[in-house]
Design a protein around this motif. Structure first.
Motif, PDB file in Angstrom:
ATOM      1  N   GLU A 131      21.112  -2.805  29.665  1.00 27.14           N
ATOM      2  CA  GLU A 131      21.123  -4.226  29.320  1.00 27.14           C
ATOM      3  C   GLU A 131      21.309  -5.108  30.550  1.00 27.14           C
ATOM      4  O   GLU A 131      20.951  -6.290  30.536  1.00 27.14           O
ATOM      5  CB  GLU A 131      22.241  -4.513  28.327  1.00 27.14           C
ATOM      6  N   ASP A 132      21.873  -4.555  31.606  1.00 27.88           N
ATOM      7  CA  ASP A 132      22.125  -5.329  32.823  1.00 27.88           C
ATOM      8  C   ASP A 132      21.152  -4.941  33.928  1.00 27.88           C
ATOM      9  O   ASP A 132      21.511  -4.963  35.096  1.00 27.88           O
ATOM     10  CB  ASP A 132      23.569  -5.151  33.282  1.00 27.88           C
ATOM     11  N   ASN A 133      19.926  -4.583  33.553  1.00 28.72           N
ATOM     12  CA  ASN A 133      18.857  -4.299  34.520  1.00 28.72           C
ATOM     13  C   ASN A 133      17.697  -5.248  34.238  1.00 28.72           C
ATOM     14  O   ASN A 133      16.806  -4.929  33.445  1.00 28.72           O
ATOM     15  CB  ASN A 133      18.381  -2.848  34.422  1.00 28.72           C
ATOM     16  N   SER A 189      20.504  -5.621  39.110  1.00 31.24           N
ATOM     17  CA  SER A 189      21.454  -4.677  38.533  1.00 31.24           C
ATOM     18  C   SER A 189      22.857  -5.266  38.598  1.00 31.24           C
ATOM     19  O   SER A 189      23.250  -5.860  39.598  1.00 31.24           O
ATOM     20  CB  SER A 189      21.406  -3.340  39.278  1.00 31.24           C
ATOM     21  N   LYS A 190      23.594  -5.075  37.532  1.00 29.57           N
ATOM     22  CA  LYS A 190      24.947  -5.620  37.443  1.00 29.57           C
ATOM     23  C   LYS A 190      25.927  -4.503  37.128  1.00 29.57           C
ATOM     24  O   LYS A 190      25.818  -3.837  36.109  1.00 29.57           O
ATOM     25  CB  LYS A 190      25.009  -6.686  36.345  1.00 29.57           C
ATOM     26  N   GLY A 191      26.892  -4.289  37.993  1.00 26.32           N
ATOM     27  CA  GLY A 191      27.918  -3.297  37.717  1.00 26.32           C
ATOM     28  C   GLY A 191      27.551  -1.901  38.170  1.00 26.32           C
ATOM     29  O   GLY A 191      26.478  -1.643  38.705  1.00 26.32           O
ATOM     30  N   HIS A 192      28.474  -0.981  37.920  1.00 25.10           N
ATOM     31  CA  HIS A 192      28.327   0.412  38.305  1.00 25.10           C
ATOM     32  C   HIS A 192      27.840   1.226  37.116  1.00 25.10           C
ATOM     33  O   HIS A 192      28.141   0.899  35.967  1.00 25.10           O
ATOM     34  CB  HIS A 192      29.667   0.978  38.794  1.00 25.10           C
ATOM     35  N   PRO A 193      27.108   2.300  37.349  1.00 23.04           N
ATOM     36  CA  PRO A 193      26.627   3.110  36.225  1.00 23.04           C
ATOM     37  C   PRO A 193      27.760   3.709  35.405  1.00 23.04           C
ATOM     38  O   PRO A 193      27.616   3.893  34.198  1.00 23.04           O
ATOM     39  CB  PRO A 193      25.789   4.205  36.906  1.00 23.04           C
ATOM     40  N   GLU A 194      28.890   4.023  36.040  1.00 23.07           N
ATOM     41  CA  GLU A 194      30.000   4.596  35.292  1.00 23.07           C
ATOM     42  C   GLU A 194      30.684   3.588  34.385  1.00 23.07           C
ATOM     43  O   GLU A 194      31.509   3.960  33.536  1.00 23.07           O
ATOM     44  CB  GLU A 194      31.032   5.224  36.237  1.00 23.07           C
ATOM     45  N   ASP A 195      30.355   2.290  34.534  1.00 21.41           N
ATOM     46  CA  ASP A 195      30.919   1.247  33.676  1.00 21.41           C
ATOM     47  C   ASP A 195      29.957   0.862  32.556  1.00 21.41           C
ATOM     48  O   ASP A 195      30.150  -0.156  31.903  1.00 21.41           O
ATOM     49  CB  ASP A 195      31.263   0.002  34.507  1.00 21.41           C
ATOM     50  N   PHE A 196      28.911   1.667  32.325  1.00 20.31           N
ATOM     51  CA  PHE A 196      27.939   1.353  31.289  1.00 20.31           C
ATOM     52  C   PHE A 196      28.639   1.254  29.934  1.00 20.31           C
ATOM     53  O   PHE A 196      29.291   2.186  29.475  1.00 20.31           O
ATOM     54  CB  PHE A 196      26.872   2.443  31.228  1.00 20.31           C
ATOM     55  N   GLY A 197      28.512   0.092  29.295  1.00 21.21           N
ATOM     56  CA  GLY A 197      29.145  -0.125  28.004  1.00 21.21           C
ATOM     57  C   GLY A 197      30.581  -0.579  28.082  1.00 21.21           C
ATOM     58  O   GLY A 197      31.222  -0.772  27.053  1.00 21.21           O
ATOM     59  N   ARG A 198      31.123  -0.776  29.286  1.00 23.96           N
ATOM     60  CA  ARG A 198      32.494  -1.224  29.478  1.00 23.96           C
ATOM     61  C   ARG A 198      32.489  -2.548  30.223  1.00 23.96           C
ATOM     62  O   ARG A 198      31.595  -2.828  31.023  1.00 23.96           O
ATOM     63  CB  ARG A 198      33.301  -0.207  30.288  1.00 23.96           C
ATOM     64  N   SER A 199      33.496  -3.377  29.946  1.00 20.84           N
ATOM     65  CA  SER A 199      33.572  -4.659  30.621  1.00 20.84           C
ATOM     66  C   SER A 199      33.849  -4.476  32.111  1.00 20.84           C
ATOM     67  O   SER A 199      33.315  -5.183  32.950  1.00 20.84           O
ATOM     68  CB  SER A 199      34.669  -5.523  29.992  1.00 20.84           C
ATOM     69  N   GLU A 200      34.679  -3.501  32.440  1.00 24.50           N
ATOM     70  CA  GLU A 200      34.979  -3.228  33.839  1.00 24.50           C
ATOM     71  C   GLU A 200      35.682  -1.880  33.944  1.00 24.50           C
ATOM     72  O   GLU A 200      36.154  -1.324  32.961  1.00 24.50           O
ATOM     73  CB  GLU A 200      35.871  -4.321  34.445  1.00 24.50           C
ATOM     74  N   GLY A 201      35.729  -1.362  35.133  1.00 26.51           N
ATOM     75  CA  GLY A 201      36.409  -0.087  35.348  1.00 26.51           C
ATOM     76  C   GLY A 201      37.144  -0.116  36.667  1.00 26.51           C
ATOM     77  O   GLY A 201      36.694  -0.725  37.634  1.00 26.51           O
ATOM     78  N   GLY A 202      38.293   0.553  36.720  1.00 28.65           N
ATOM     79  CA  GLY A 202      39.098   0.550  37.919  1.00 28.65           C
ATOM     80  C   GLY A 202      38.631   1.579  38.930  1.00 28.65           C
ATOM     81  O   GLY A 202      37.819   2.464  38.636  1.00 28.65           O
ATOM     82  N   HIS A 203      39.195   1.468  40.139  1.00 31.37           N
ATOM     83  CA  HIS A 203      38.817   2.380  41.211  1.00 31.37           C
ATOM     84  C   HIS A 203      39.230   3.816  40.884  1.00 31.37           C
ATOM     85  O   HIS A 203      38.484   4.763  41.168  1.00 31.37           O
ATOM     86  CB  HIS A 203      39.486   1.930  42.510  1.00 31.37           C
ATOM     87  N   ALA A 204      40.399   3.988  40.275  1.00 30.54           N
ATOM     88  CA  ALA A 204      40.863   5.333  39.952  1.00 30.54           C
ATOM     89  C   ALA A 204      39.932   6.000  38.945  1.00 30.54           C
ATOM     90  O   ALA A 204      39.623   7.191  39.074  1.00 30.54           O
ATOM     91  CB  ALA A 204      42.290   5.277  39.402  1.00 30.54           C
ATOM     92  N   ARG A 205      39.476   5.248  37.955  1.00 32.59           N
ATOM     93  CA  ARG A 205      38.565   5.819  36.958  1.00 32.59           C
ATOM     94  C   ARG A 205      37.233   6.200  37.600  1.00 32.59           C
ATOM     95  O   ARG A 205      36.682   7.270  37.325  1.00 32.59           O
ATOM     96  CB  ARG A 205      38.336   4.823  35.823  1.00 32.59           C
ATOM     97  N   ARG A 206      36.715   5.341  38.462  1.00 29.45           N
ATOM     98  CA  ARG A 206      35.446   5.649  39.121  1.00 29.45           C
ATOM     99  C   ARG A 206      35.578   6.905  39.977  1.00 29.45           C
ATOM    100  O   ARG A 206      34.692   7.758  39.976  1.00 29.45           O
ATOM    101  CB  ARG A 206      35.004   4.469  39.980  1.00 29.45           C
ATOM    102  N   SER A 207      36.675   7.025  40.723  1.00 33.50           N
ATOM    103  CA  SER A 207      36.871   8.205  41.561  1.00 33.50           C
ATOM    104  C   SER A 207      36.946   9.465  40.711  1.00 33.50           C
ATOM    105  O   SER A 207      36.375  10.507  41.070  1.00 33.50           O
ATOM    106  CB  SER A 207      38.148   8.058  42.388  1.00 33.50           C
TER     107      SER A 207
END
Length: 379
Positions: free
Chosen positions: A96-98, A221-239
């Motif tokens: 949706e953000d592409n 493109s908006k955001g990181h692929p690991e945040d797909f479907g989420r409003s935002e994600g923290g650095h610890a979750r991405r790592s």
């Protein structure tokens, strides 16, 4: 025969992003023959209230469905390809953000139509709020399997506008031949958040297909692929998600004889990496190391199914992808560029920097001096 393109748009939510992406699709100079919007945002999703017409189709998927699973839902809804047309059908995968620029699909199709060996083509992803900066352009992996973006965070001055074969492309905006998608089994279910497109591209390479970048095709493109479907994600979750994806791919790609050694090394490596994170003042990633290692080692795993799928489609040896992996020189250059970008961001920030006078340090010192003189004057 005119190649047929089906655009598959996965929409987990976010009305503003979805509107801009749909507008970009409607303005394509070479429009897709069909559009399937997969609503994965639940009953209150903005996508569920869309009124689509013409060649567009709206289907629903369970809330939290990932991008790869959304594509699978769309393919089941549109049915099998017509007999004899499998190689002339293409899938254009978008989140949706592409939001694609007007000529994005036309440029992608112009590349694949003149190169029958190309099975996957990726556009140049640009930042959503700053279209002059490259968000991501190509993907690769290190010798130890860590995923790395070839180009990211650079000002686009056409310095990378050379069509080239790469190891992988991002999922957002990926154009893939439908027959290849089905023969490879789509994205690996064991990679629901990240590295799914890199893994899929790698398997396509090992099956004898080409993966290319198309610099003239641009997609916001908006955001990181690991945040797909989420409003935002923290650095610890991405790592944690990146490490989990790396370990999963390591177990899938490893030779059968080396698989037990890789499995036995999961927890010891987690201990060593946790110590390194603590020394590097990154304690948030230390806990994720243990959680990831135990989850991959003892949790529900898709490794066996992924290894069977890879063995079924693999036709070439791993040495064919070795030249496409990231070299140590590229990694060093990447770290230098990231460090320079951070320093430039600090120097160019509009926020006032903390200082002894501006932040009140001088006045606190003077006040403490006055209080001290008054309190201790009799001595």
């Amino acid at each position: 025969m005119q190649p047929r393109v089906t655009a598959i748009l996965a929409a987990p939510g976010g009305a503003a992003s979805l509107d801009r992406t749909l507008e970009g699709l409607s303005r394509q100079t070479r429009p897709p023959e069909a559009l399937v919007v997969v609503d994965t945002g639940g009953p209150d999703s903005p996508a569920g209230r869309l009124s689509l017409s013409g060649a567009a189709q709206l289907i629903s998927a369970p809330a939290g469905t990932g991008l790869g699973a959304a594509v699978a839902h769309a393919l089941r809804a549109i049915g099998p390809a017509a007999v004899g047309t499998e190689d002339d059908e293409w899938l254009w995968i978008l989140g949706e953000d592409n939001a694609p620029e007007d000529a994005a699909l036309e440029e992608l199709m112009a590349t694949v139509e003149v190169a029958p060996s190309v099975a996957i083509a990726g556009p140049k992803l640009m930042r959503w709020e700053d279209p002059g900066v490259i968000a991501e352009f190509g993907e690769t992996m290190t010798r130890f399997g860590a995923s790395v973006a070839l180009i990211a965070g650079e000002l686009d001055q056409a310095q990378h506008d050379v069509q080239a074969d790469v190891l992988g492309v991002a999922a957002g905006g990926m154009l893939v031949r439908r027959s290849v998608w089905q023969s490879l089994g789509g994205f690996d279910p064991g990679l629901p958040h990240i590295d799914a497109s890199l893994d899929f591209s790698t398997r396509a390479r090992l099956a004898g297909h080409r993966v290319v970048l198309v610099p003239s095709a641009r997609v916001l493109s908006k955001g990181h692929p690991e945040d797909f479907g989420r409003s935002e994600g923290g650095h610890a979750r991405r790592s944690r998600l990146r490490r989990a994806a790396q370990l999963h791919r390591r177990l899938v790609y490893a030779p059968a004889a080396a698989l037990p050694f890789h499995w036995l090394s999961l927890v010891p490596l987690a201990i060593l990496r946790s110590i390194w994170h603590l020394l590097a003042k990154n304690p948030g990633a230390a806990i994720g190391e243990f959680r990831t290692a135990f989850s991959v080692a003892f949790g529900r795993s898709h490794v066996s199914a992924a290894r069977v799928n890879l063995a079924r489609s693999k036709k070439l040896r791993w040495r064919v992808v070795r030249p496409l992996r990231a070299t140590w020189a590229q990694l060093r250059e990447r770290r230098v560029n990231e460090r320079d970008a951070r320093l430039a961001g600090v120097e160019d920030t509009a926020e006032p920097k903390a200082s002894f006078i501006g932040a009140g340090g001088l006045w606190i010192t003077l006040l403490a001096a006055v209080v001290g003189i008054v309190a201790f004057f009799p001595f």
